[in-house]
Every structure is written in C-alpha cells, then in structure tokens.
Design a protein around this motif. Structure first.
Motif, PDB file in Angstrom:
ATOM      1  N   ALA A 107       0.821  -1.209   0.000  1.00 32.49           N
ATOM      2  CA  ALA A 107       0.000   0.000   0.000  1.00 32.49           C
ATOM      3  C   ALA A 107       0.857   1.262   0.000  1.00 32.49           C
ATOM      4  CB  ALA A 107      -0.933  -0.013   1.211  1.00 32.49           C
ATOM      5  N   TRP A 108       1.872   1.315   0.860  1.00 35.55           N
ATOM      6  CA  TRP A 108       2.704   2.504   0.936  1.00 35.55           C
ATOM      7  C   TRP A 108       3.577   2.662  -0.299  1.00 35.55           C
ATOM      8  CZ3 TRP A 108       2.304   6.777   3.457  1.00 35.55           C
ATOM      9  CH2 TRP A 108       1.625   6.804   4.668  1.00 35.55           C
ATOM     10  N   GLY A 109       4.045   1.552  -0.868  1.00 36.99           N
ATOM     11  CA  GLY A 109       4.796   1.651  -2.109  1.00 36.99           C
ATOM     12  C   GLY A 109       3.963   2.241  -3.224  1.00 36.99           C
ATOM     13  N   ASP A 110       2.680   1.890  -3.267  1.00 36.92           N
ATOM     14  CA  ASP A 110       1.782   2.440  -4.280  1.00 36.92           C
ATOM     15  C   ASP A 110       1.449   3.901  -3.989  1.00 36.92           C
ATOM     16  OD1 ASP A 110       0.102   2.201  -6.600  1.00 36.92           O
ATOM     17  OD2 ASP A 110      -1.615   2.137  -5.262  1.00 36.92           O
ATOM     18  N   VAL A 311      -8.346  -0.544  -0.557  1.00 36.29           N
ATOM     19  CA  VAL A 311      -9.773  -0.559  -0.906  1.00 36.29           C
ATOM     20  C   VAL A 311     -10.006   0.215  -2.199  1.00 36.29           C
ATOM     21  CG1 VAL A 311     -12.060   0.215  -0.183  1.00 36.29           C
ATOM     22  CG2 VAL A 311     -10.531  -0.848   1.486  1.00 36.29           C
ATOM     23  N   TRP A 312      -9.384   1.386  -2.315  1.00 39.56           N
ATOM     24  CA  TRP A 312      -9.536   2.195  -3.529  1.00 39.56           C
ATOM     25  C   TRP A 312      -9.044   1.438  -4.753  1.00 39.56           C
ATOM     26  CZ3 TRP A 312     -11.736   6.777  -4.854  1.00 39.56           C
ATOM     27  CH2 TRP A 312     -11.362   7.326  -6.087  1.00 39.56           C
ATOM     28  N   ARG A 313      -7.887   0.779  -4.613  1.00 37.60           N
ATOM     29  CA  ARG A 313      -7.338   0.013  -5.722  1.00 37.60           C
ATOM     30  C   ARG A 313      -8.276  -1.115  -6.140  1.00 37.60           C
ATOM     31  NH1 ARG A 313      -3.497   0.530  -9.613  1.00 37.60           N
ATOM     32  NH2 ARG A 313      -1.480   1.191  -8.830  1.00 37.60           N
ATOM     33  N   SER A 317     -10.197  -0.713  -9.846  1.00 47.00           N
ATOM     34  CA  SER A 317      -9.774  -1.629 -10.909  1.00 47.00           C
ATOM     35  C   SER A 317     -10.361  -3.015 -10.690  1.00 47.00           C
ATOM     36  CB  SER A 317      -8.243  -1.697 -10.958  1.00 47.00           C
ATOM     37  OG  SER A 317      -7.662  -0.415 -11.057  1.00 47.00           O
ATOM     38  N   HIS A 318     -11.647  -3.057 -10.341  1.00 52.07           N
ATOM     39  CA  HIS A 318     -12.247  -4.354 -10.015  1.00 52.07           C
ATOM     40  C   HIS A 318     -12.214  -5.321 -11.189  1.00 52.07           C
ATOM     41  CE1 HIS A 318     -15.534  -1.922 -11.732  1.00 52.07           C
ATOM     42  NE2 HIS A 318     -16.021  -3.064 -12.170  1.00 52.07           N
ATOM     43  N   GLU A 319     -12.203  -4.776 -12.418  1.00 49.56           N
ATOM     44  CA  GLU A 319     -12.177  -5.686 -13.565  1.00 49.56           C
ATOM     45  C   GLU A 319     -10.808  -6.347 -13.733  1.00 49.56           C
ATOM     46  OE1 GLU A 319     -10.720  -1.722 -14.834  1.00 49.56           O
ATOM     47  OE2 GLU A 319     -12.470  -2.467 -13.720  1.00 49.56           O
ATOM     48  N   GLN A 320      -9.755  -5.802 -13.073  1.00 50.83           N
ATOM     49  CA  GLN A 320      -8.422  -6.380 -13.187  1.00 50.83           C
ATOM     50  C   GLN A 320      -8.135  -7.403 -12.089  1.00 50.83           C
ATOM     51  OE1 GLN A 320      -5.329  -3.408 -13.603  1.00 50.83           O
ATOM     52  NE2 GLN A 320      -6.760  -1.941 -14.499  1.00 50.83           N
ATOM     53  N   ILE A 321      -9.065  -7.544 -11.168  1.00 55.71           N
ATOM     54  CA  ILE A 321      -8.832  -8.454 -10.051  1.00 55.71           C
ATOM     55  C   ILE A 321      -8.947  -9.893 -10.530  1.00 55.71           C
ATOM     56  CG2 ILE A 321      -9.703  -9.231  -7.818  1.00 55.71           C
ATOM     57  CD1 ILE A 321     -10.558  -6.398  -7.241  1.00 55.71           C
ATOM     58  N   ALA A 322      -7.875 -10.633 -10.339  1.00 58.40           N
ATOM     59  CA  ALA A 322      -7.871 -12.033 -10.764  1.00 58.40           C
ATOM     60  C   ALA A 322      -8.667 -12.875  -9.778  1.00 58.40           C
ATOM     61  CB  ALA A 322      -6.429 -12.537 -10.843  1.00 58.40           C
ATOM     62  N   PRO A 323      -9.205 -14.004 -10.241  1.00 53.60           N
ATOM     63  CA  PRO A 323      -9.948 -14.878  -9.322  1.00 53.60           C
ATOM     64  C   PRO A 323      -9.057 -15.367  -8.184  1.00 53.60           C
ATOM     65  CG  PRO A 323     -10.331 -15.488 -11.614  1.00 53.60           C
ATOM     66  CD  PRO A 323      -9.212 -14.487 -11.630  1.00 53.60           C
ATOM     67  N   ALA A 493       2.009  -8.279  -6.329  1.00 58.37           N
ATOM     68  CA  ALA A 493       2.716  -7.047  -5.984  1.00 58.37           C
ATOM     69  C   ALA A 493       4.116  -7.031  -6.584  1.00 58.37           C
ATOM     70  CB  ALA A 493       2.787  -6.898  -4.464  1.00 58.37           C
ATOM     71  N   SER A 494       4.799  -8.180  -6.598  1.00 54.67           N
ATOM     72  CA  SER A 494       6.132  -8.250  -7.188  1.00 54.67           C
ATOM     73  C   SER A 494       6.106  -7.969  -8.680  1.00 54.67           C
ATOM     74  CB  SER A 494       6.748  -9.627  -6.921  1.00 54.67           C
ATOM     75  OG  SER A 494       6.872  -9.861  -5.527  1.00 54.67           O
ATOM     76  N   ASP A 495       4.998  -8.295  -9.336  1.00 57.78           N
ATOM     77  CA  ASP A 495       4.833  -8.006 -10.766  1.00 57.78           C
ATOM     78  C   ASP A 495       4.240  -6.618 -11.014  1.00 57.78           C
ATOM     79  OD1 ASP A 495       5.803 -10.507 -11.337  1.00 57.78           O
ATOM     80  OD2 ASP A 495       3.825 -11.441 -11.532  1.00 57.78           O
ATOM     81  N   GLU A 496       4.167  -5.804  -9.935  1.00 60.71           N
ATOM     82  CA  GLU A 496       3.582  -4.466 -10.021  1.00 60.71           C
ATOM     83  C   GLU A 496       2.116  -4.482 -10.442  1.00 60.71           C
ATOM     84  OE1 GLU A 496       5.026  -1.908  -8.826  1.00 60.71           O
ATOM     85  OE2 GLU A 496       6.921  -2.938  -8.459  1.00 60.71           O
ATOM     86  N   ARG A 497       1.402  -5.527 -10.082  1.00 61.55           N
ATOM     87  CA  ARG A 497      -0.035  -5.626 -10.346  1.00 61.55           C
ATOM     88  C   ARG A 497      -0.766  -5.371  -9.027  1.00 61.55           C
ATOM     89  NH1 ARG A 497      -0.936 -11.351 -12.975  1.00 61.55           N
ATOM     90  NH2 ARG A 497      -3.072 -10.561 -13.065  1.00 61.55           N
ATOM     91  N   LEU A 498      -0.686  -4.116  -8.570  1.00 60.95           N
ATOM     92  CA  LEU A 498      -1.245  -3.774  -7.256  1.00 60.95           C
ATOM     93  C   LEU A 498      -2.756  -3.925  -7.216  1.00 60.95           C
ATOM     94  CD1 LEU A 498       0.159  -2.879  -4.645  1.00 60.95           C
ATOM     95  CD2 LEU A 498       1.625  -2.725  -6.654  1.00 60.95           C
ATOM     96  N   ALA A 499      -3.418  -3.682  -8.345  1.00 61.44           N
ATOM     97  CA  ALA A 499      -4.872  -3.842  -8.364  1.00 61.44           C
ATOM     98  C   ALA A 499      -5.253  -5.288  -8.084  1.00 61.44           C
ATOM     99  CB  ALA A 499      -5.434  -3.387  -9.707  1.00 61.44           C
ATOM    100  N   ALA A 500      -4.504  -6.227  -8.657  1.00 63.39           N
ATOM    101  CA  ALA A 500      -4.784  -7.640  -8.425  1.00 63.39           C
ATOM    102  C   ALA A 500      -4.395  -8.056  -7.014  1.00 63.39           C
ATOM    103  CB  ALA A 500      -4.047  -8.499  -9.453  1.00 63.39           C
ATOM    104  N   ALA A 501      -3.344  -7.430  -6.449  1.00 58.22           N
ATOM    105  CA  ALA A 501      -2.895  -7.790  -5.096  1.00 58.22           C
ATOM    106  C   ALA A 501      -3.794  -7.220  -4.019  1.00 58.22           C
ATOM    107  CB  ALA A 501      -1.462  -7.309  -4.879  1.00 58.22           C
ATOM    108  N   ALA A 502      -4.622  -6.210  -4.357  1.00 62.40           N
ATOM    109  CA  ALA A 502      -5.384  -5.499  -3.333  1.00 62.40           C
ATOM    110  C   ALA A 502      -6.374  -6.399  -2.612  1.00 62.40           C
ATOM    111  CB  ALA A 502      -6.113  -4.314  -3.959  1.00 62.40           C
TER     112      ALA A 502
END
Length: 536
Positions: A107-110, A311-313, A317-323, A493-502
């Motif tokens: 979160a803080w990195g983002d 929460v904002w992320r 970007s809810h459509e980017q959230i992986a199952p 998060a390591s792949d910089e996919r913060l929306a998916a990590a949220a």
C-alpha cells in the motif's frame, strides 16, 4: 545426597510436544555446523553478507526510533490525560497489528510511488516533471523501517501503556505536589519506571521486524531473512541458507534475552496504591486537540491510509482483479491444518504445565522460543529434515511440512490463553479431585481439560490467523500450484499488479482484524490492575 530428577506422568507428552517444536530449530543449527556452504556460501560471505547485516541492523535501528517517537508519547497521553477522542484512540491505536508488514509495504509503495496519488497531485499542482523534484522513496532502508514501524508500534504502545498504568500513582502525585510540570513528571518519574515494559514491547516488535521477508523483498532492501529465502530459491543451497539462519538466530536470541530481562525488571515495583484508578489530567483547548491530532496521525499512517489505498485500488480496478477462490481455498486448508496441529500441541503443553513438572516447563520455554524464530528459518529446518529422510515436496508432504512449521512457530500463541484459563481456576478443584483419589490422567480429562478449553477459542483463532498471514515459510514449502492469499498477493505485488494484489491483501487484513479487535475489547474491559499483564 545425589541429584534425582522427579518426572511426572505429564512430562512424557510434554517432551514429545517439545521435540516436535524444536526439531526445525535444531536441524538448522546442525546443518550450519556439519555441512559446507559451497560456492554459494562463499559468494554470500564475500559480496552479500555486509548488505544483509547492514540492511537488517539498519532497519531495526531506524524502526526503533520511529516506534519510540510515536508509541511512548501516545501511550502516555491515552493513559494519563483526557482529550477529545481519547476513549476511541485507546483501542484504535492497536488496529495496525492486523495488517502484515508486506501488506503495508504494497500500500505505501503504491501511495508514494511515481504514479501514486501523492506525486501525481504534486505534479498537477506545480507542473513539474517526475525528474524536477525530490520525493522520499519507499524502496529504501528508511522506507522499509517506516513501513514496519507503522505496523508494529502497537507492541510498544501496549507495553508502554501497561507500564504507565502499573506504576505507583504515589510517585506521580508526589512529583506533582512538589511542583513538577507534567513534562518533567513524564521524563523523570513515569518514563524511568516504565522503561522495562517499553523495552519488552520494543524487543517483541523488533523480533517481528527481523523476521519480515515480504516487505523487505518488495521494497528491495537486502536483509538476513531475504537472504535465507534467496539462498534456497535462487542458489538451491540449504547449507548456505542455514549459515545465514544461524546469524539471524543469534540476533533473535539477543532480542529474546533482552525481552526476558526487561520483563523481570517490570515486576520489581511495589506500592499499596499500585492498582488505583489513574486520575487523568484534562487537556483543554489547543492542547487537547493537539493530543488528538498526534494520536490520529499515528493511526492514519498505520491503518487508515494503507487500508484505504488498498480498498480504492480494489474498487477502482475491479475488472483487473484475478480470481482468488482457489487461493482462498488453499489458504483455509493450509492454515486450518497448521492451526489444528498447533492447537493439539498447545493443549498438551497447557495441561502438562498444570503438573509443574520439568518436562512441561521446558516444553513451554521451547514453544516461547520458537515463536520468536522467523518462519523462513523454521521452514529451512523442515527442508533439511525432509531432505535427510529422502522426501521431496510432492503429494501431501508439503502440506504436512507446512502444518509442522506453523505449529512449531505459533504453538505458544495458542498455549498462553489456555494456560491463563488454568491459572485463573481455583486450586481447590484439583485438590478436590486428588482427595477423591482421581488419577493424574482422570484429573486432566475431567477437571483441567474443560477449564483449558474455556480459553481455547481465543487461542484457536490466533493460531488460524497467524498461519494464514505467514509468507516466507509458505513460499518455501507450499505444494506446487498451491498459492495462498499471502503468496498470491506477494506474486501480484512483485509483478507491479497492485490492483490484483489489493483483494487478497485486504482479506488477510480483515482476518487479522478479528483477534486484534478481541484484544482491544479485552483491554477496554480490564480492570486497571489487569492491564499490565495483557502483553504477556
């Protein structure tokens, strides 16, 4: 007269529980002593040892400064003063414990990144480009220390608050009657008396910081725990990893010894009015609002900002959230297996402790020591044992290995609520059973077991949540294609996919909130004399 060791029937099960808990620690030590590190160890020793040690020690020193600067004054304000929102801050300041360090790091990195909201707003207001200004980087040693301190300061806050509550009110009233200002009373009377309790909480927080892997790896800071996992995953050298683990063990043992020493010092003060309700000084006007703003700042940094960003992320970007259903299922299975195994060991240790035998005392000490050992070290010990037995991480072996590591590290957290329940029970119950001719086993089954189980729900919940949050051990031992919520969040998060990590990060934090809220409720409903013992 020759020395004779008196063993009790409960010492046998306690010794077995002790062996199960201690084997991973012992195997790491043996691997470091009796196996060579190979070329990987030479490379680590010659080129990486200084960065690993410097990263670990530097992080601990800076985190110490950050935590002391906020946690001790906040505990003093909440304990000794009345100001707007004090009753709420009393328990809100504990909530950052719910989020693991790696979740806060994401979160803080983002938040602080070049594309984050803070720098974007700065560029919008000034018209600058990204290279036209300097901005603090979270991907640095100070950034890692800040992140870990923002999530771990409640340890220092809790013990400092307990130290302030438990000290003699007479000493403070004497200082006030002699004309000492509130600030002088704090520096010369309250702070020295509470120093052992503060040191105990700081040692616990630093043990957690030293064990961190996820935040250090994500923020790019080399630490000993990062080196242990890398030596295993990248170099494939358990012997080299074992030698790094021994260095980390020495550091952790030093922190444990400091915590034990400070706890011994904490109980030395006596007073007839020790547990009298504190008479709080009312802070009115600007002073009261400044105190509220100070507490709000710490709570905002440690909980509101990072959780709100996740929460904002997730919403943005809810459509980017992986199952994550498979990861959730795997998490429940692994955490459930580990919690059940740890629960059984905790119950054995708690019941054996009722007999006050040497085996039970040693088992409880072993469990407490293992709780301070980083998960990466225990996972490495399990890998050494499995390798010696010719077993590979296939089939059900990794599930059993993870349950073993979870139990080895977290059994103490489950045993303590049961031990507390047994200690609160009247001694006359056991004496009555003994006078009626009940055997030790029957007494354990019909008297001690129901009492211990009355404190088991809190212990079971803590065991499950701690197993759910564990990252480095899960990374090293998980079955193939068995990602947990922690592993999935770390990978995204390591792949910089913060929306998916949220979303997985938020679920982990939500699970951690449950025991933290229970702790907050217990604090708010405890009598003044009980609060000092809550950190034990």
């Amino acid at each position: 007269m020759p020395f004779r060791l008196s063993l009790r029937p409960a010492d046998g099960p306690a010794a077995l529980a002790c062996a199960i808990i201690a084997v991973p620690m012992i195997s790491v030590l043996l691997a470091a002593v009796f196996t060579g590190g190979g070329e990987a160890w030479q490379h680590i020793r010659d080129t990486l040892m200084v960065p690993y040690l410097g990263g670990t020690l530097g992080t601990l020193m800076l985190a110490t400064m950050f935590m002391l600067v906020f946690a001790v004054p906040a505990a003093w304000l909440v304990t000794m003063h009345e100001f707007p929102g004090r009753a709420a801050f009393e328990w809100l300041l504990i909530l950052p414990l719910a989020a693991p360090g790696y979740v806060l790091a994401y979160a803080w990195g983002d938040l602080m990144g070049v594309g984050g909201p803070l720098q974007s707003a700065l560029r919008d207001m000034t018209g600058w480009a990204a290279r036209d200004y300097w901005f603090p980087s979270m991907r640095s040693l100070p950034g890692l220390a800040f992140v870990l301190a923002s999530g771990l300061y409640p340890y220092v806050y809790l013990t400092a608050r307990a130290g302030f509550v438990s000290q003699s009110i007479c000493a403070l009233e004497a200082a006030r009657s002699l004309g000492a200002s509130p600030l002088r009373s704090f520096w010369q009377v309250a702070l020295p008396a509470a120093r052992p309790a503060i040191a105990a909480g700081l040692a616990l927080a630093l043990m957690e910081a030293a064990a961190d892997y996820g935040a250090a790896e994500y923020l790019g800071v080399p630490t000993l725990t990062f080196g242990i996992v890398r030596a295993w995953k990248s170099f494939g050298e358990p012997a080299a990893a074992a030698r790094l683990a021994v260095i980390l063990l020495v550091l952790v043992v030093g922190l444990v010894m400091a915590e034990r020493w400070s706890r011994g010092r904490a109980g030395s003060q006596q007073s007839s009015t020790r547990w009298r309700t504190v008479s709080r000084t009312k802070l009115s006007g600007a002073a009261g609002w400044l105190a509220a703003a100070f507490c709000l700042t710490g709570f905002t940094i440690g909980f509101i900002l990072p959780v709100s960003r996740l929460v904002w992320r997730a919403v943005e970007s809810h459509e980017q959230i992986a199952p994550i259903w498979d990861a959730l299922k795997n998490t429940l299975v692994l955490a459930g297996c580990g919690a059940v195994f740890a629960f059984v060991l905790a119950l054995v240790i708690a019941l054996a402790g009722r007999g006050k035998g040497p085996g039970a005392a040693f088992a409880r000490l072993t469990a407490s020591s293992a709780y301070a050992i980083p998960g990466a070290v225990l996972a490495l010990g399990a890998l050494v044992v499995l390798g010696g037995m010719g077993l590979t991480l296939t089939g059900l072996v990794p599930v059993a290995a993870l349950a073993w590591v979870y139990a080895s590290r977290f059994t103490a957290a489950g045993a303590e609520p049961m031990v507390a329940a047994l200690d609160r029970a009247p001694a006359s119950l056991g004496q009555a059973a003994q006078s009626l001719g009940a055997s030790p086993w029957r007494r354990a089954k019909e008297v001690d077991l129901p009492i211990a189980l009355s404190g088991a729900s809190a212990g079971a919940l803590i065991l499950f949540v701690e197993s759910l949050k564990e990252l480095p051990a899960t990374l090293m031992l998980r079955p193939f294609n068995w990602d947990t919520l922690a592993v999935r969040a770390h990978a995204y998060a390591s792949d910089e996919r913060l929306a998916a990590a949220a979303l997985p990060a938020l679920l982990i934090t939500l699970a951690g909130l449950v025991p933290v809220i229970l702790l907050s409720w217990r604090l708010s409903h405890a009598r003044p004399g009980e609060q000092a013992g809550l950190d034990a």
